[in-house]
Design an enzyme around this catalytic site. Structure first.
Site, PDB file in Angstrom:
ATOM      1  N   HIS A  77       0.852  -1.202   0.000  1.00  0.00           N
ATOM      2  CA  HIS A  77       0.000   0.000   0.000  1.00  0.00           C
ATOM      3  C   HIS A  77       0.880   1.242   0.000  1.00  0.00           C
ATOM      4  CE1 HIS A  77      -3.827  -2.000   1.899  1.00  0.00           C
ATOM      5  NE2 HIS A  77      -3.435  -2.575   0.779  1.00  0.00           N
TER       6      HIS A  77
ATOM      7  N   TYR B 132      -8.895   4.765   8.189  1.00  0.00           N
ATOM      8  CA  TYR B 132      -8.965   5.141   9.600  1.00  0.00           C
ATOM      9  C   TYR B 132     -10.059   6.199   9.727  1.00  0.00           C
ATOM     10  CZ  TYR B 132      -4.446   2.913  10.694  1.00  0.00           C
ATOM     11  OH  TYR B 132      -3.426   2.011  10.894  1.00  0.00           O
TER      12      TYR B 132
ATOM     13  N   PRO C  91      -2.601  -0.028  19.313  1.00  0.00           N
ATOM     14  CA  PRO C  91      -2.428  -0.510  17.934  1.00  0.00           C
ATOM     15  C   PRO C  91      -2.724   0.508  16.828  1.00  0.00           C
ATOM     16  CG  PRO C  91      -4.386  -1.483  18.933  1.00  0.00           C
ATOM     17  CD  PRO C  91      -3.713  -0.709  20.008  1.00  0.00           C
TER      18      PRO C  91
ATOM     19  N   LYS D  63       2.299  -0.240  15.029  1.00  0.00           N
ATOM     20  CA  LYS D  63       3.741  -0.194  15.284  1.00  0.00           C
ATOM     21  C   LYS D  63       4.324  -1.375  16.062  1.00  0.00           C
ATOM     22  CE  LYS D  63       5.305   3.532  13.472  1.00  0.00           C
ATOM     23  NZ  LYS D  63       4.859   3.019  12.177  1.00  0.00           N
TER      24      LYS D  63
ATOM     25  N   TYR E 112       4.077   6.996  10.208  1.00  0.00           N
ATOM     26  CA  TYR E 112       3.430   5.722   9.877  1.00  0.00           C
ATOM     27  C   TYR E 112       4.389   4.764   9.184  1.00  0.00           C
ATOM     28  CZ  TYR E 112      -0.597   2.691   9.206  1.00  0.00           C
ATOM     29  OH  TYR E 112      -1.472   1.639   9.289  1.00  0.00           O
TER      30      TYR E 112
HETATM   31  P1  RFL Z   1       4.500 -11.984  21.032  1.00  0.00           P
HETATM   32  O1  RFL Z   1       3.992 -12.014  19.616  1.00  0.00           O
HETATM   33  O2  RFL Z   1       3.518 -11.815  22.114  1.00  0.00           O
HETATM   34  O3  RFL Z   1       5.306 -13.350  21.250  1.00  0.00           O
HETATM   35  C1  RFL Z   1       5.731 -13.765  22.517  1.00  0.00           C
HETATM   36  C2  RFL Z   1       5.853 -15.275  22.514  1.00  0.00           C
HETATM   37  O4  RFL Z   1       6.332 -15.697  23.792  1.00  0.00           O
HETATM   38  C3  RFL Z   1       5.580 -16.813  24.223  1.00  0.00           C
HETATM   39  N1  RFL Z   1       5.638 -16.900  25.696  1.00  0.00           N
HETATM   40  C4  RFL Z   1       6.418 -17.768  26.367  1.00  0.00           C
HETATM   41  N2  RFL Z   1       7.274 -18.702  25.943  1.00  0.00           N
HETATM   42  C5  RFL Z   1       7.927 -19.433  26.897  1.00  0.00           C
HETATM   43  N3  RFL Z   1       7.745 -19.254  28.237  1.00  0.00           N
HETATM   44  C6  RFL Z   1       6.896 -18.318  28.691  1.00  0.00           C
HETATM   45  N4  RFL Z   1       6.719 -18.144  30.010  1.00  0.00           N
HETATM   46  C7  RFL Z   1       6.199 -17.517  27.743  1.00  0.00           C
HETATM   47  N5  RFL Z   1       5.289 -16.518  27.837  1.00  0.00           N
HETATM   48  C8  RFL Z   1       4.971 -16.150  26.603  1.00  0.00           C
HETATM   49  C9  RFL Z   1       4.191 -16.553  23.669  1.00  0.00           C
HETATM   50  O5  RFL Z   1       3.419 -17.754  23.570  1.00  0.00           O
HETATM   51  C10 RFL Z   1       4.518 -15.963  22.294  1.00  0.00           C
HETATM   52  O6  RFL Z   1       4.626 -16.954  21.305  1.00  0.00           O
HETATM   53  O7  RFL Z   1       5.610 -10.869  21.234  1.00  0.00           O
HETATM   54  P2  RFL Z   1       6.712 -10.246  20.209  1.00  0.00           P
HETATM   55  O8  RFL Z   1       7.451 -11.354  19.522  1.00  0.00           O
HETATM   56  O9  RFL Z   1       7.429  -9.225  20.989  1.00  0.00           O
HETATM   57  O10 RFL Z   1       5.850  -9.556  19.037  1.00  0.00           O
HETATM   58  C11 RFL Z   1       5.076  -8.408  19.290  1.00  0.00           C
HETATM   59  C12 RFL Z   1       3.830  -8.398  18.396  1.00  0.00           C
HETATM   60  O11 RFL Z   1       3.137  -9.639  18.542  1.00  0.00           O
HETATM   61  C13 RFL Z   1       2.895  -7.232  18.722  1.00  0.00           C
HETATM   62  O12 RFL Z   1       3.628  -6.078  19.018  1.00  0.00           O
HETATM   63  C14 RFL Z   1       1.936  -6.909  17.557  1.00  0.00           C
HETATM   64  O13 RFL Z   1       0.991  -7.960  17.353  1.00  0.00           O
HETATM   65  C15 RFL Z   1       1.194  -5.601  17.817  1.00  0.00           C
HETATM   66  N6  RFL Z   1       0.213  -5.260  16.775  1.00  0.00           N
HETATM   67  C16 RFL Z   1       0.600  -4.687  15.585  1.00  0.00           C
HETATM   68  N7  RFL Z   1       1.903  -4.475  15.325  1.00  0.00           N
HETATM   69  C17 RFL Z   1       2.303  -3.978  14.119  1.00  0.00           C
HETATM   70  O14 RFL Z   1       3.509  -3.769  13.914  1.00  0.00           O
HETATM   71  N8  RFL Z   1       1.405  -3.698  13.132  1.00  0.00           N
HETATM   72  C18 RFL Z   1       0.063  -3.894  13.306  1.00  0.00           C
HETATM   73  O15 RFL Z   1      -0.718  -3.712  12.374  1.00  0.00           O
HETATM   74  C19 RFL Z   1      -0.391  -4.377  14.590  1.00  0.00           C
HETATM   75  N9  RFL Z   1      -1.702  -4.594  14.830  1.00  0.00           N
HETATM   76  C20 RFL Z   1      -1.156  -5.504  17.008  1.00  0.00           C
HETATM   77  C21 RFL Z   1      -2.104  -5.137  16.010  1.00  0.00           C
HETATM   78  C22 RFL Z   1      -1.616  -6.093  18.192  1.00  0.00           C
HETATM   79  C23 RFL Z   1      -2.976  -6.303  18.391  1.00  0.00           C
HETATM   80  N10 RFL Z   1      -3.380  -6.945  19.592  1.00  0.00           N
HETATM   81  C24 RFL Z   1      -4.136  -8.162  19.550  1.00  0.00           C
HETATM   82  C25 RFL Z   1      -2.751  -6.600  20.815  1.00  0.00           C
HETATM   83  C26 RFL Z   1      -3.467  -5.323  16.219  1.00  0.00           C
HETATM   84  C27 RFL Z   1      -3.906  -5.871  17.424  1.00  0.00           C
HETATM   85  C28 RFL Z   1      -5.397  -6.001  17.637  1.00  0.00           C
HETATM   86  C1  PHB Z   2      -4.631  -4.812  11.222  1.00  0.00           C
HETATM   87  O1  PHB Z   2      -4.763  -5.024  10.002  1.00  0.00           O
HETATM   88  O2  PHB Z   2      -4.813  -5.709  12.058  1.00  0.00           O
HETATM   89  C2  PHB Z   2      -4.267  -3.459  11.698  1.00  0.00           C
HETATM   90  C3  PHB Z   2      -4.032  -2.451  10.790  1.00  0.00           C
HETATM   91  C4  PHB Z   2      -3.698  -1.182  11.233  1.00  0.00           C
HETATM   92  C5  PHB Z   2      -3.636  -0.930  12.588  1.00  0.00           C
HETATM   93  C6  PHB Z   2      -3.857  -1.942  13.510  1.00  0.00           C
HETATM   94  C7  PHB Z   2      -4.183  -3.215  13.064  1.00  0.00           C
HETATM   95  O3  PHB Z   2      -3.337   0.318  13.006  1.00  0.00           O
END
Ligand code: RFL
Ligand code: PHB
Length: 385
Positions: A72, A198, A290, A294, A382
């Site tokens: 995009h 958005y 979120p 980031k 962004y």
């Molecule tokens: P994770 O992905 O949480 O992975 C951590 C891993 O550690 C395991 N774990 C353990 N393993 C062993 N022993 C233990 N005691 C443990 N405790 C936990 C877990 O099972 C897991 O596998 O962390 P990491 O690697 O730092 O990654 C971070 C990302 O997952 C997170 O920042 C993003 O998902 C945030 N996020 C977004 N980030 C973006 O860059 N772009 C996006 O569009 C975006 N959209 C989002 C998001 C997060 C969202 N939610 C659900 C919070 C949208 C949403 C709705």
């Molecule tokens: C997503 O596609 O899950 C998503 C996109 C943009 C955001 C957060 C989540 O700011």
């Protein structure tokens, strides 16, 4: 068992760190407490900055991302029933790619296992010991047996609910909780737009995102304690249609909802990110709301720094980077935090009763979209410049 770097958690941070280290001849073992199926199916991030895309390509695992991901060149901002485009490529020369986090995790796991490198799923009772000593250890149960993994260094990549952060004795925590959440859905229907939308509406924020030409991901600002059972599919689509409305009669495509969940919104930063021979990376050290997309991009920035300072240590016996790790990360951590909080405050209904605040918000949105300087500032944040 013995390794150079013990990694806790097979999320984007842990898996990418292991691959970066492997590329430079440093051994690691990943200890993950969930199953492979669980981590490969958890629906989370969707937006990758160009820098993250470049990183995955340089790690040799970008082939499917480049084929299936959707590049995009901007986003759409919607308010007062009008549409405004922020053109990232024109304003910054950069773009983003839409590729589900779990798809990226699948690609990383597949490459890891193909190279027969150790990744231990379903490890239980994971604990750390002797992190102050030159021989820190990870203790855990694996396939019914107690195991001890001796390491030179341990990377705590175990997310926000992990165990690593609890072991930071002098940790200073900076935290902010937002008084609302996001209700997220995944639906089987074609996206209604070529780019993310958005929307800032008097009824609250809404976001239209996507995962493929047949799958959309939409979000609605909701109450913090929202009960998902109060949201029928009809109510969700009706609310999305109202918040996404344009004067030209725009309608979002509707389809079967296959996943619904509520997420809380918080900002959290722990400093320092290191203690002894334990180093935190990703969500284990910080959470951003979120709205700026980031979190995962930030996790990747941390592990790029961590891999670099570990490489300096192993290749040149230079410890100074390792000692500075937290300081080296602090700048990009706070920058991502700032942008995410700014986007959140700009687009959400902060207080449904406060019309004065709402007027100021709409004025700021106009100032951003009507000025090249304003649009450029948003675009730079962004795309992650
Ligand atoms: P994770 O992905 O949480 O992975 C951590 C891993 O550690 C395991 N774990 C353990 N393993 C062993 N022993 C233990 N005691 C443990 N405790 C936990 C877990 O099972 C897991 O596998 O962390 P990491 O690697 O730092 O990654 C971070 C990302 O997952 C997170 O920042 C993003 O998902 C945030 N996020 C977004 N980030 C973006 O860059 N772009 C996006 O569009 C975006 N959209 C989002 C998001 C997060 C969202 N939610 C659900 C919070 C949208 C949403 C709705
Ligand atoms: C997503 O596609 O899950 C998503 C996109 C943009 C955001 C957060 C989540 O700011």
């Amino acid at each position: 068992m013995r390794t150079q770097v013990g990694i806790i958690g097979a999320g984007p941070a842990g898996l990418t760190l292991s691959r970066l280290l492997h590329q430079n001849g440093i051994e690691s073992v990943i200890v993950e407490n969930r199953s492979r199926a669980y981590i490969e199916q958890r629906v989370r991030a969707g937006v990758l900055e160009q820098g993250s895309m470049d990183l995955f390509n340089s790690l040799g695992i970008g082939e499917r991302m480049m084929r299936e991901g959707m590049q995009h060149h901007g986003i759409e901002l919607r308010f007062s029933e009008t549409s405004h485009r922020i053109d990232f490529t024109q304003l910054t020369g950069k773009s983003i790619i839409i590729y589900g986090q779990q798809e990226m995790v699948k690609d990383l796991v597949a490459a890891h296992l193909q190279e027969a490198r150790p990744l231990l799923f379903e490890a239980s009772d994971v604990s750390l010991d002797r992190i102050d000593s030159p021989t820190p250890v990870i203790n855990f149960q694996y396939q019914g047996q107690a195991q001890q993994l001796q390491c030179d260094y341990i990377a705590g990549c175990d997310g926000f609910h992990g165990i690593s952060r609890q072991l930071m004795p002098a940790a200073q925590v900076y935290e902010h909780k937002f008084p609302f959440g996001w209700l997220g859905i995944l639906a089987e229907v074609a996206p209604s737009s070529h780019e993310l939308i958005y929307a800032s509406h008097d009824r609250g924020f809404a976001l239209h995102s996507m995962r493929s030409p047949k799958l959309v991901r939409n979000y609605l600002q909701c109450a913090l304690d929202e009960d998902i059972n109060n949201w029928s599919d009809d109510r969700i689509w009706n609310e999305l249609q109202q918040r996404m409305a344009l004067t030209d009669g725009f309608r979002l495509n509707e389809g079967r909802i296959i996943e619904k969940s509520v997420t809380s919104m918080r900002s959290f930063v722990v400093e320092t990110m290191q203690h002894g021979n334990l180093f935190l990376a990703g969500d284990a050290a910080h959470i951003v709301p979120p709205t700026g997309a980031k979190g995962m991009n930030l996790a990747l920035r941390d592990v790029v720094v961590l891999a670099k300072v570990l490489l300096d240590r192993y290749q040149s016996n230079n410890n100074s980077g390792l000692r500075q790790y937290s300081i080296l990360c602090s700048r990009h951590v706070w920058k991502a935090q700032y942008f995410s909080v700014w986007m959140t405050s700009l687009l959400h209904r902060l207080d449904a009763q406060d019309d004065f605040q709402r007027k100021l918000q709409l004025t700021q949105l106009r100032a951003i979209t009507e000025s090249v300087a304003g649009s450029t500032a948003m675009a730079e944040g962004y795309v992650g410049l």
